[in-house]
Scaffold this active site. Structure first.
Site, PDB file in Angstrom:
ATOM      1  N   ASP A 193       0.744  -1.265   0.123  1.00 19.90           N
ATOM      2  CA  ASP A 193      -0.235   0.115  -0.120  1.00 19.90           C
ATOM      3  C   ASP A 193       0.904   1.250   0.137  1.00 19.90           C
ATOM      4  O   ASP A 193       1.718   1.446   0.919  1.00 19.90           O
ATOM      5  CB  ASP A 193      -0.811   0.043   1.194  1.00 19.90           C
ATOM      6  N   GLU A 233       0.560  -1.397  -5.703  1.00 19.32           N
ATOM      7  CA  GLU A 233      -0.507  -0.342  -5.722  1.00 19.32           C
ATOM      8  C   GLU A 233       0.042   0.856  -6.245  1.00 19.32           C
ATOM      9  O   GLU A 233       0.524   1.733  -5.438  1.00 19.32           O
ATOM     10  CB  GLU A 233      -1.370  -0.398  -4.652  1.00 19.32           C
TER      11      GLU A 233
END
Length: 485
Positions: A193, A233
């Site tokens: 993330d 991501e």
């Protein structure tokens, strides 16, 4: 990871409870529907300033959901994906509180990034303006520590999420401890993330710079020693996504959602066909997520490099979402609802299409036929609509697409024809042997797109006529043609 559709969900917002109830759902009404499940942050606590993405204790499952043993049991039902929150830690974490109290005497001194750590000689206006920002605010927050000292901390997202120096020994030990927890719990893949922001260097954008790629490679190698795959991501220009994909296990296809919407809104298949012909094959595809519907991934980059869609087309796309959702998405997007992400529209995917169920199924078919492993968000699975009550209660834009389902609501949704057709499509994607073979896409005309997979004698083909719109699926091993009209 299996080449099968994955579920993306908050544990408590789908199951009505914790890991055990989610496991019962995946073994019961949803048995065999998903090959994997991405469990959005389930760490302590799940209800912080950023819905779990600011854990106080990343190595501890929130007791309200269950234990690590429950996670391990769930991993026996489906392959699990979990978030490794790389860029930052909570300002309420034990590590930050220790540093706040003890200052330089803390073992965590130097673990948290301050302005003077990155700019020891100070910064010019150009240095600050060159920093890539996902939000319109500056990436710094003033904090008065418990020791009485005042410091300016680097906070990419919000003041409760303090960025860490991922090269610091304590940070490395911290991330290693989480990987060990994940391995013991049977986690098969981690999503890094916000990793694009993890490395800061003066005079750069501090986003996906060469040192960032080095860090991703090192962390990926470490994850591999634990038997864990890595999903990166990154929201960025499509050419950067193609470049990133060459260097990682898996990358998101965030360009797909706006291109599918553009195709359906404008009866124009060309940008979608162009992207699918070059998109990463090691992609995880999405239409909807816990965040909004991204648009930056289809647009131009900071230097003006053209995108898959023009600025006019993107503006039109956003306005059409607002129009089809009856203005609900406008109330949840941007500064209108405490959500300052510059590249996302907050709305359920079904409402973005104005509730048109045939178009929704066509969109899902396009996703499932695109290269990569599809993920389906829990609200999208159940054909959910905008939760205006939750939005009004919290004032958080992304909550419009983060409904808390009760068991009764799930049972009702599973009886809807739309949801049943959706699940049938998921099962087809999971089981048809052609999806393990070769991919081909073409757009015979502006308003048509054809996608085919072939694996030896097995084949399957999606034909979408956007002028209607309608779609049909034909192939070997199918008893009859599948149509969405």
């Amino acid at each position: 990871m299996k080449n099968q559709v994955q579920l993306i969900t908050y544990v408590d917002r789908l199951s009505g409870g914790g890991f055990a109830l989610l496991n019962q759902l995946l073994k019961g009404p949803l048995a065999g529907v998903f090959g994997g499940a991405h469990l959005l942050p389930f760490f302590t606590p799940i209800d912080g300033a950023d819905a779990g993405f600011d854990p106080i204790d990343h190595a501890q499952a929130d007791a309200r959901l269950g234990t690590w043993e429950d996670v391990r049991a769930l991993s026996g039902t489906v392959e699990l994906v979990a978030d490794l929150i790389v860029n930052h830690m909570s300002s309420s974490s034990p590590q930050f509180l220790d540093f706040s109290k003890k200052g330089p005497a803390s073992q965590y001194a130097g673990m948290f990034l301050t302005f003077d750590r990155i700019f020891p000689q100070g910064a010019r206006e150009s240095d600050i303006l060159s920093i890539y920002r996902p939000r319109p605010t500056l990436p710094f927050s003033p904090v008065e520590l418990a020791s009485g000292e005042k410091k300016l901390f680097w906070t990419t997202f919000n003041p409760e999420q303090v960025d860490i120096d991922v090269r610091h020994p304590q940070a490395e030990a911290y991330l290693d401890s989480i990987l060990r927890k994940f391995q013991a719990a049977g986690i098969k893949m981690i999503r890094l993330d916000a990793v694009g922001y993890a490395i800061k260097r003066p005079g750069t954008s501090c986003f996906m710079i060469p040192e960032t790629f080095d860090f991703i490679a090192e962390l990926t190698g470490k994850a591999h020693t634990f038997g864990i795959e890595v999903l990166v991501e990154i929201h960025s220009h499509y050419l950067k996504q193609v470049e990133i994909a060459r260097q990682v296990d898996w990358v998101y296809d965030f360009a797909l959602p706006p291109l599918v919407l553009h195709a359906l809104f404008n009866r124009d298949s060309r940008p979608l066909e162009r992207w699918l012909s070059i998109s990463p094959r090691n992609a995880v595809t999405v239409l909807d997520t816990h965040d909004g519907i991204g648009v930056i991934d289809a647009g131009a980059d900071e230097s003006g490099e053209p995108g898959l869609l023009s600025p006019v087309e993107i503006d039109s796309l956003v306005e059409m979402i607002h129009k089809r959702s009856g203005g609900q998405s406008r109330k949840a997007t941007g500064a209108a609802a405490s959500n300052l992400d510059l590249y996302q529209v907050n709305c359920t995917f079904l409402d973005a299409l104005g509730g048109r169920e045939a178009e929704y199924l066509i969109a899902r078919a396009l996703q499932f036929f695109a290269p990569g492993i599809p993920q389906v968000y829990y609200v999208g699975l159940l054909g959910g609509t905008n939760d205006m009550e939750l939005l009004g209660r919290t004032g958080v834009g992304r909550d419009i697409n983060r409904h808390y389902y009760t068991i009764a609501e799930i049972e009702t949704a599973l009886r809807r024809p739309l949801v049943q057709k959706h699940i049938e499509l998921i099962r087809l994607r999971n089981t048809h042997p052609a999806f393990g073979g070769e991919f081909h896409v073409e757009a015979p005309t502006e308003n048509r797109i054809e996608i085919q997979w072939k694996n030896r004698e097995h084949w399957i083909k999606l034909h979408a006529d956007l002028s209607v719109p309608s779609a049909s699926i034909t192939g070997s091993d199918l008893e009859e043609k599948i149509e969405y009209l």
